[in-house]
Design an enzyme around this catalytic site. Sequence first.
Site, PDB file in Angstrom:
ATOM      1  N   GLU A 105      32.109  43.900  36.136  1.00 29.27           N
ATOM      2  CA  GLU A 105      30.775  44.250  36.641  1.00 29.27           C
ATOM      3  C   GLU A 105      30.693  45.743  36.965  1.00 29.27           C
ATOM      4  O   GLU A 105      29.680  46.393  36.699  1.00 29.27           O
ATOM      5  CB  GLU A 105      30.441  43.397  37.867  1.00 29.27           C
ATOM      6  CG  GLU A 105      30.249  41.932  37.493  1.00 29.27           C
ATOM      7  CD  GLU A 105      30.073  41.028  38.704  1.00 29.27           C
ATOM      8  OE1 GLU A 105      30.982  41.001  39.553  1.00 29.27           O
ATOM      9  OE2 GLU A 105      29.032  40.367  38.796  1.00 29.27           O
ATOM     10  N   GLU A 125      34.570  34.084  37.485  1.00 25.54           N
ATOM     11  CA  GLU A 125      34.186  33.604  38.818  1.00 25.54           C
ATOM     12  C   GLU A 125      33.976  32.096  38.864  1.00 25.54           C
ATOM     13  O   GLU A 125      34.284  31.434  39.853  1.00 25.54           O
ATOM     14  CB  GLU A 125      32.904  34.310  39.289  1.00 25.54           C
ATOM     15  CG  GLU A 125      33.110  35.766  39.709  1.00 25.54           C
ATOM     16  CD  GLU A 125      33.057  36.764  38.565  1.00 25.54           C
ATOM     17  OE1 GLU A 125      33.149  36.342  37.394  1.00 25.54           O
ATOM     18  OE2 GLU A 125      32.921  37.974  38.830  1.00 25.54           O
TER      19      GLU A 125
HETATM   20  N1  3HC Z   1      41.801  39.203  44.421  1.00 23.29           N
HETATM   21  C1  3HC Z   1      42.912  39.180  45.180  1.00 23.29           C
HETATM   22  N2  3HC Z   1      44.157  38.972  44.683  1.00 23.29           N
HETATM   23  C2  3HC Z   1      44.261  38.798  43.365  1.00 23.29           C
HETATM   24  C3  3HC Z   1      43.149  38.825  42.510  1.00 23.29           C
HETATM   25  C4  3HC Z   1      41.871  39.046  43.089  1.00 23.29           C
HETATM   26  N3  3HC Z   1      40.764  39.101  42.351  1.00 23.29           N
HETATM   27  N4  3HC Z   1      43.573  38.620  41.251  1.00 23.29           N
HETATM   28  C5  3HC Z   1      44.905  38.485  41.317  1.00 23.29           C
HETATM   29  N5  3HC Z   1      45.318  38.601  42.589  1.00 23.29           N
HETATM   30  C6  3HC Z   1      46.700  38.583  43.076  1.00 23.29           C
HETATM   31  C7  3HC Z   1      47.375  37.222  42.903  1.00 23.29           C
HETATM   32  O1  3HC Z   1      47.090  36.379  43.970  1.00 23.29           O
HETATM   33  C8  3HC Z   1      48.827  37.617  42.832  1.00 23.29           C
HETATM   34  O2  3HC Z   1      49.237  37.882  44.137  1.00 23.29           O
HETATM   35  P1  3HC Z   1      50.742  37.647  44.565  1.00 23.29           P
HETATM   36  O3  3HC Z   1      51.575  38.547  43.725  1.00 23.29           O
HETATM   37  O4  3HC Z   1      50.762  37.947  46.016  1.00 23.29           O
HETATM   38  O5  3HC Z   1      51.018  36.192  44.258  1.00 23.29           O
HETATM   39  C9  3HC Z   1      48.796  38.944  42.103  1.00 23.29           C
HETATM   40  O6  3HC Z   1      47.451  39.434  42.228  1.00 23.29           O
HETATM   41  C10 3HC Z   1      49.146  38.853  40.643  1.00 23.29           C
HETATM   42  O7  3HC Z   1      48.359  37.836  40.065  1.00 23.29           O
HETATM   43  P2  3HC Z   1      48.931  36.920  38.901  1.00 23.29           P
HETATM   44  O8  3HC Z   1      50.246  36.363  39.289  1.00 23.29           O
HETATM   45  O9  3HC Z   1      47.860  35.986  38.519  1.00 23.29           O
HETATM   46  O10 3HC Z   1      49.180  38.036  37.772  1.00 23.29           O
HETATM   47  P3  3HC Z   1      48.918  37.974  36.232  1.00 23.29           P
HETATM   48  O11 3HC Z   1      49.323  39.294  35.715  1.00 23.29           O
HETATM   49  O12 3HC Z   1      49.508  36.739  35.653  1.00 23.29           O
HETATM   50  O13 3HC Z   1      47.328  37.828  36.056  1.00 23.29           O
HETATM   51  C11 3HC Z   1      45.007  38.291  36.436  1.00 23.29           C
HETATM   52  C12 3HC Z   1      46.451  38.837  36.456  1.00 23.29           C
HETATM   53  C13 3HC Z   1      44.622  37.940  35.016  1.00 23.29           C
HETATM   54  C14 3HC Z   1      44.108  39.351  37.001  1.00 23.29           C
HETATM   55  C15 3HC Z   1      44.953  37.013  37.297  1.00 23.29           C
HETATM   56  O14 3HC Z   1      45.534  37.277  38.538  1.00 23.29           O
HETATM   57  C16 3HC Z   1      43.575  36.492  37.532  1.00 23.29           C
HETATM   58  O15 3HC Z   1      43.047  35.765  36.724  1.00 23.29           O
HETATM   59  N6  3HC Z   1      43.000  36.834  38.697  1.00 23.29           N
HETATM   60  C17 3HC Z   1      41.724  36.330  39.105  1.00 23.29           C
HETATM   61  C18 3HC Z   1      40.631  37.109  38.484  1.00 23.29           C
HETATM   62  C19 3HC Z   1      39.312  36.651  39.046  1.00 23.29           C
HETATM   63  O16 3HC Z   1      39.065  35.486  39.215  1.00 23.29           O
HETATM   64  N7  3HC Z   1      38.449  37.630  39.312  1.00 23.29           N
HETATM   65  C20 3HC Z   1      37.170  37.361  39.866  1.00 23.29           C
HETATM   66  C21 3HC Z   1      37.237  37.582  41.320  1.00 23.29           C
HETATM   67  S1  3HC Z   1      35.752  37.113  42.103  1.00 23.29           S
HETATM   68  C22 3HC Z   1      34.717  38.410  41.824  1.00 23.29           C
HETATM   69  O17 3HC Z   1      35.059  39.368  41.183  1.00 23.29           O
HETATM   70  C23 3HC Z   1      33.393  38.280  42.475  1.00 23.29           C
HETATM   71  C24 3HC Z   1      32.433  39.287  42.004  1.00 23.29           C
HETATM   72  O18 3HC Z   1      31.695  38.760  40.949  1.00 23.29           O
HETATM   73  C25 3HC Z   1      31.511  39.693  43.090  1.00 23.29           C
END
Ligand code: 3HC
Length: 694
Positions: A105, A125
Site C-alpha cells: 500500500e 490481510e
Molecule cells: N508484523 C509484525 N511481525 C511480522 C510481520 C508483520 N507484518 N510479518 C512478519 N513478522 C515477523 C514474524 O512474526 C517473525 O517474527 P519472529 O522472528 O519473532 O518469529 C518474523 O517477522 C519473520 O517472519 P517469518 O518467519 O514469516 O519470515 P519469512 O521470511 O518466512 O516470511 C513474510 C516473511 C513473507 C513477510 C511473512 O512473515 C508474512 O507473510 N508476514 C505477514 C505479512 C502480512 O500479513 N502483512 C499484512 C499485515 S496487515 C497490514 O499490512 C494492514 C494494512 O493493510 C493496514
Amino acid sequence: MAVDYTTRNGIAVITLNNPPVNGLGFSTRLGIVEGVERAQADASVSAIVIVGAGKAFSGGADITEFNTPKATQEPTLHTVIKVVEGSTKPVVAAIHSVAMGGGLELALGAHYRVALAGAQIALPEVKLGILPGAGGTQRLPRAVGLETALNMIVSGAPVMSEKLAGAGLFDQMAEGDLLGEAVKFAQKVGAQSGPHPKVRDRKIEHPNAEGFIQFTRNMVTPMAKNFPAPLKCIDAVDAGVKLGFDKGLAAERECFVALVQTPESRALRHAFFGERAASKIPDVPSTTPVRKIERVGVIGAGTMGGGIAMNFANAGLPVTLLETKQEALDRGLATIRKNYESAVKKGRLTAEKLEERMALITPTLAYEGLKDADLIIEAVFEELGVKEQVFSKLDQVAKRGAILASNTSTLDVDKIAAFTKRPEDVVGMHFFSPANVMKLLEVVRGAKTSKDVLATVMQLAKKIKKTAVVSGVCDGFIGNRMIEQYLRQALFMLEEGALPAQVDRAIEKFGFAMGPFRMSDLAGNDIGWAIRKRRYLEKPDLKYSKIADRLCETGRFGQKTGAGWYDYKAGDRAAHPSKIVDEMVVAYSKERDVTRRKISDDEIVERLVFALVNEGALILEEGIASKASDIDMVYLTGYGFPLYRGGPMLYADTVGLYNVERAMRKYAAQPNGDAWKPAARVTELAAAGRGFNS
Ligand code: 3HC
Ligand code: NAI
C-alpha cells in the site's frame, strides 16, 4: 532508528530498517514522514527513493500493534501514504523480496515503482481476518486492473513481481543493483516537471465491473463460510468502483475497523504468531548449531512409514525405506506410488516429478542400507519389544551423530532412548495420519534429547512443510492426551441422554471438521478400545463409560468394517445414523439405571471443548507444552479444531476463564462429574482475570 535517511547523487534515500521484515510500526511510520519532509525541504534533492533494508521491502503493518494505541497513533499508515503521495518531489518505491500488505500500500502511494524480479507482491490481510486498510482495495484495482486485484485481495496470495510488471504496477524492472537503478530512475523523473502520477487518479477499467464483482461474490460466499473478511474485501472494492476513490477509501476504513476487532481476526493472527512461536523452544537458543540432514532412513513401510518417506522425497531428500519382508516393502512402495499417481491425476504433480520422487526412495531389507543416514525415523509396530529390537540394531549400525527418531504415538520415548547408548540422539517425531498430508508434527523431547537434535528437527520440519510443536514425554503427548478427555465426555453424554449423531452435529456446527463419533469410525474404534483396555489396568480409578466397549464387542470397528457408531454403505463414506447403535445406547443407559435427559447442543460443545481446555491447562502446568499457543497449533493443524476460533486455549480466553471455570464447576456437580476438577492454572488465571494467552 527504524528508518535511515541518506542522500545519493541528489536523491534522498529513505531506507526502512526495522528487522525482520520492515514492519510499518509507529517508529517506521514516523521515520518515513520525517524523511519525506526533510527531502522536501532540501533544495539539493530532486526526488526520493524508499527502499527496504534486509530481507524485505516491507511485510506490511506491524501486526503486533493491532488493537493497541500504537496502531492508531499518528502518523498512521494513512497519513504516511498521504504525505508520500502528496510530495511535490517524486517518490520512487524500490521493491525487492517482499512487498506485502501495508508495504504494498505504501508502494502504491508512491508516484513510481521499480522492482526486482522474484519479489512476492501481496495484499495478504484477508489471511489475518482483515482487509487492506491503507488504500489497498482502492489503489490496487487502479494499478493492475479489477480482476487481478480482486483475486489478490480476496485470496491474499502472493504474485511474483515479474508477473505484475506487464499489468502496470511497475514503471521499471531492475536487473541487479536495485538501489542504483532506482536512484537513476529517480534522477530521471526528478528532472521532469510535476505533477507526478498518482495511482488514485487512474480509472478502474473493466467492460462489466459490476458483473465481475457479483460473479466474485457468488464464488466467494460459499468458500468464506465462517470468515467475514473475504466478502468485506469485495464490498470495499465494489464501493470504490461505484462511488469513486474517496468514498471507496472511507468504506474500506469502516470495514477494516470492524474486522480488526472480530474474534475471527484475533484467531487468525493468533495462528500466524502461534506457528512462528512453536518453532522457538525456550531453552534452545536460535543460535544452537544444527546437524546436517542430507540422507534419511525410514523403518517400516506401513501406513505411517510410507507417508513419512514421501515428506522427505517431496523435499528432495533421498530416503532409504527398510522393511522386514519383501512383500511389505513392495506393498509400501506401491502405496506411495499410488498416492503420487492420484496427485498426478488431480493435476498437482507432473509425471516427471512423480518419477523423480520415486527415484529418491531406495527400498532395502538390510540395516546396512541405513549406515549413511543422518536421520532415521522408526515407524514399526507399536510394541515396546519391537521398538527395542529396532533401536538396539540402530545403535549398532547408525553413524555417529545420526538422529534416531521414533514415530510412536503412545510409548515412552525415554524408554526407547534407553535401548541405545546414545539417548541424547533420540527424539520422538510423531507424525499424524496421513503423514504426507497432515501439517502437524509433535516433536517429543526425551529427558536426554540434546538441544542440537531438537534444533535440527525443528528446522527440518520447516523444510518438509510441517508445523512442529515440542511436547514433553507423557502418555499421549499433547494432542492425544487431550483428545482422550474429549472422547470420555462424548461417551458420558451418550450414557446421559445424547445420541452419536447429535453429539457430532453439535460440535461440527461449532466448527470441528468431524465430530468424535465420525472421527472414531474413521480411525477405527478398535484403536480406542485397545487404549481403554490399557487404561483399565493402569488407572483403574479413572471412570469411563463402557458404551464404546459394547460397540466394539459387536465388531463395529467403524468404516473399515462397514459399521461403527454409524452404518456405512459399500463404496460410500457417508455416515448414516444407526438404529441398532441408538438402541444399544438407550439400553445401556437403562442398564446403568440412568434416566436419560435432553442434552443441549451448548452443553455438548462446552463439555467437549472445556475437557480439552482443562487437560491443556494441566499440560501447561506440567511443562509438557511450553506455551498455550503450542497447544492451539496442535489442535488447529492436527485435530480439525476450527481455525476461526483459534484453538481450544484461545477459545477459552475468548469465552473468559471465569466463565470456563464456572461451567466446569457446574459439570462437576452432575453425574460423571469427577472429570471436572478445574486445573489449578484455570483457577489461578480466572481469579486474576487473565487468559492463557495474555
Ligand atoms: N508484523 C509484525 N511481525 C511480522 C510481520 C508483520 N507484518 N510479518 C512478519 N513478522 C515477523 C514474524 O512474526 C517473525 O517474527 P519472529 O522472528 O519473532 O518469529 C518474523 O517477522 C519473520 O517472519 P517469518 O518467519 O514469516 O519470515 P519469512 O521470511 O518466512 O516470511 C513474510 C516473511 C513473507 C513477510 C511473512 O512473515 C508474512 O507473510 N508476514 C505477514 C505479512 C502480512 O500479513 N502483512 C499484512 C499485515 S496487515 C497490514 O499490512 C494492514 C494494512 O493493510 C493496514
Ligand atoms: P503399520 O502396521 O501400518 O506399519 C508398520 C510397518 O512396520 C509394517 O509394514 C511392518 O511390516 C513393519 N515392521 C514391523 N516390524 C518391523 C521391524 N522390526 N523392522 C522393519 N519393519 C517392521 O503401522 P502404522 O500405523 O504405520 O504405525 C507405525 C507406528 O506409527 C506405530 O508406532 C504407531 O503407533 C505410530 N503412529 C501411527 C499412526 C496411525 O494413525 N496409524 C499415527 C501416528 C503414529
